[in-house]
Design an enzyme around this catalytic site. Structure first.
Site, PDB file in Angstrom:
ATOM      1  N   GLY A  12       0.650  -1.364   0.061  1.00 56.21           N
ATOM      2  CA  GLY A  12       0.100  -0.064   0.153  1.00 56.21           C
ATOM      3  C   GLY A  12       0.903   1.293   0.019  1.00 56.21           C
ATOM      4  O   GLY A  12       1.632   1.417   1.033  1.00 56.21           O
ATOM      5  N   PHE A  13       0.828   2.056  -1.208  1.00 57.91           N
ATOM      6  CA  PHE A  13       1.618   3.356  -1.147  1.00 57.91           C
ATOM      7  C   PHE A  13       0.659   4.437  -1.553  1.00 57.91           C
ATOM      8  O   PHE A  13       1.103   5.260  -2.281  1.00 57.91           O
ATOM      9  CB  PHE A  13       2.783   3.059  -2.017  1.00 57.91           C
ATOM     10  N   VAL A  16      -1.725   6.782   3.275  1.00 58.13           N
ATOM     11  CA  VAL A  16      -1.083   6.326   4.525  1.00 58.13           C
ATOM     12  C   VAL A  16       0.089   5.708   4.385  1.00 58.13           C
ATOM     13  O   VAL A  16       0.944   5.791   5.174  1.00 58.13           O
ATOM     14  CB  VAL A  16      -2.163   5.197   5.196  1.00 58.13           C
ATOM     15  N   GLY A  17       0.284   4.868   3.078  1.00 56.77           N
ATOM     16  CA  GLY A  17       1.630   4.113   2.940  1.00 56.77           C
ATOM     17  C   GLY A  17       2.881   5.259   2.869  1.00 56.77           C
ATOM     18  O   GLY A  17       3.741   5.089   3.348  1.00 56.77           O
ATOM     19  N   VAL A 153      -8.301   1.092  14.817  1.00 56.66           N
ATOM     20  CA  VAL A 153      -9.158   1.673  15.652  1.00 56.66           C
ATOM     21  C   VAL A 153      -8.556   2.976  16.526  1.00 56.66           C
ATOM     22  O   VAL A 153      -7.462   3.083  16.785  1.00 56.66           O
ATOM     23  CB  VAL A 153      -9.947   0.604  16.701  1.00 56.66           C
ATOM     24  N   ALA A 155      -6.990   5.483  14.672  1.00 53.97           N
ATOM     25  CA  ALA A 155      -5.759   5.858  14.023  1.00 53.97           C
ATOM     26  C   ALA A 155      -4.511   5.412  15.203  1.00 53.97           C
ATOM     27  O   ALA A 155      -4.175   4.485  15.354  1.00 53.97           O
ATOM     28  CB  ALA A 155      -5.846   7.252  13.617  1.00 53.97           C
ATOM     29  N   GLU A 210     -15.142   9.998   1.421  1.00 51.33           N
ATOM     30  CA  GLU A 210     -14.801   9.128   0.007  1.00 51.33           C
ATOM     31  C   GLU A 210     -15.538   9.732  -1.080  1.00 51.33           C
ATOM     32  O   GLU A 210     -16.715   9.967  -0.716  1.00 51.33           O
ATOM     33  CB  GLU A 210     -14.358   7.800   0.309  1.00 51.33           C
ATOM     34  N   ASP A 221     -17.707   1.113   8.597  1.00 49.10           N
ATOM     35  CA  ASP A 221     -16.133   1.409   9.003  1.00 49.10           C
ATOM     36  C   ASP A 221     -16.282   1.427  10.772  1.00 49.10           C
ATOM     37  O   ASP A 221     -15.489   0.614  11.479  1.00 49.10           O
ATOM     38  CB  ASP A 221     -15.865   2.802   8.883  1.00 49.10           C
ATOM     39  N   LYS A 225     -14.619  -1.295  13.357  1.00 48.72           N
ATOM     40  CA  LYS A 225     -13.851  -1.153  14.485  1.00 48.72           C
ATOM     41  C   LYS A 225     -14.464  -1.600  16.120  1.00 48.72           C
ATOM     42  O   LYS A 225     -13.757  -2.094  16.928  1.00 48.72           O
ATOM     43  CB  LYS A 225     -13.786   0.546  14.620  1.00 48.72           C
TER      44      LYS A 225
END
Length: 338
Positions: A12-13, A16-17, A153, A155, A210, A221, A225
């Protein structure tokens, strides 16, 4: 201090990546001096392919390529780009820790493959845990390998660490939590007079929601969590075992009437032993649950401590990277001891 090198495979880039890569770069000296750890990223995978260099990838260059071209496969002048499936990459590439910051809903398959191959796993990816928590954690325990998921959960706010390591003498009696910042933003906009559709469009325009907002507004979501919190606090369940209702049906009138009563509507997850319910609920304005902006909060009730409130950022790139990189360090320190 003796410095130990730890090889990472980053899956994953996206946002977040790249945030994780930036933290690894910016804090390289700190991690070496404080923990005796040097990180070598030996592979990075995005949707276009996998760049793999056993000697270690230049993260500054990787960030530049991604920013300028949008995909790692554009990097052909310096690196060979492989078309591995994630499972092939996990098996083929020699790494100590697999770092998954993707949204791959089938990632549990390659998480298990990594564990069976003797590799630790750090992830911010929620569905593997929301549906396969028991299988994944049992496999990790059987092999004495770290399987860490702080960023799934709240962050980087360390609620997972608190439940896993911090209050071991306590029995959790239940918890209530607001775990999705996008719905908090939309409901706050509705309090300022917007209807749901307009508030959602505002959130999308600002990059808070999103393009496909269903995961947030339908409560999925928050449900993922809450499922993970139940697994930690009580016993493993799956997302299929819980009740979820999102905010799509909340009206401007309901929001206004709540404010008139000195209350606010938030998407609240109630977690009790064997029962998880996620739904919009009125909470008093003075309650810890009446969070604003990108904050998340959880109120836990335990037999010894009574009421415990943990509150902090539940979204954001730096904040999520904090949780992921903290887990990478924790996994590395554990591996050093075995």
């Amino acid at each position: 201090m003796c410095v130990r090198e730890v090889k990472l495979s980053l899956f994953g880039f996206g946002n977040v990546g790249r945030a994780v890569a930036e933290v690894l770069l910016e804090k390289e000296a700190l991690f070496r001096e404080k923990y005796g750890l040097r990180f070598r990223v030996v592979s990075i995978s995005d949707t276009s392919g996998t760049v793999w260099l056993p000697e270690g990838i230049d993260l500054r260059e990787a960030l530049m390529v991604k920013e300028n071209f949008g995909k790692l496969s554009a990097w052909t002048s310096d690196y060979e780009v492989y078309n591995f499936t994630p499972e092939e990459a996990v098996r083929e590439i020699d790494a100590h820790i697999i770092v998954d910051v993707t949204n791959d809903k089938n990632a549990h398959e390659w998480h298990l493959a990594a564990l069976k191959d003797g590799k630790a796993v750090v992830t911010s990816n929620k569905p593997p845990l929301a549906f396969h928590y028991a299988d994944l954690t049992e496999e990790a325990e059987k092999r004495d390998l770290p399987y860490l998921f702080e960023a799934t959960v709240m962050a980087g706010t360390p609620i997972i660490t608190l439940l896993r390591e911090g209050i071991l003498a306590d029995s959790i009696e239940g918890m209530e939590a607001v775990l999705n910042a996008t719905t908090t933003f939309i409901l706050s906009q509705m309090e300022m007079g917007q209807d749901f559709e307009r508030a959602l469009k505002t959130a999308q325009r600002l990059g808070i929601a999103e393009r496909d907002p269903s995961g947030d507004v339908l409560g999925i979501d928050a449900g993922y969590k809450a499922t993970i919190l139940h697994c930690l606090a009580f016993h493993p369940i799956t997302f299929d075992d819980i009740a979820v209702k999102g905010i799509a049906e909340v009206t401007s009138g309901e929001v206004r009437r709540a404010r008139e009563r000195g209350r606010t509507i938030r998407l609240v997850a109630a977690v009790e032993k064997g029962k998880v319910v996620v739904e919009p609920r009125e909470v008093p304005l003075g309650s810890p649950l009446a969070v604003e902006s990108h904050e998340n909060v959880a109120i836990m009730r335990t037999d010894l401590l009574g009421e415990l409130v943990i509150k902090g950022a539940g979204a954001g790139l730096k904040e999520t990277a904090s949780g992921v990189v903290s887990d990478i360090i924790k996994a590395s320190l554990h591996l050093r001891e075995v």
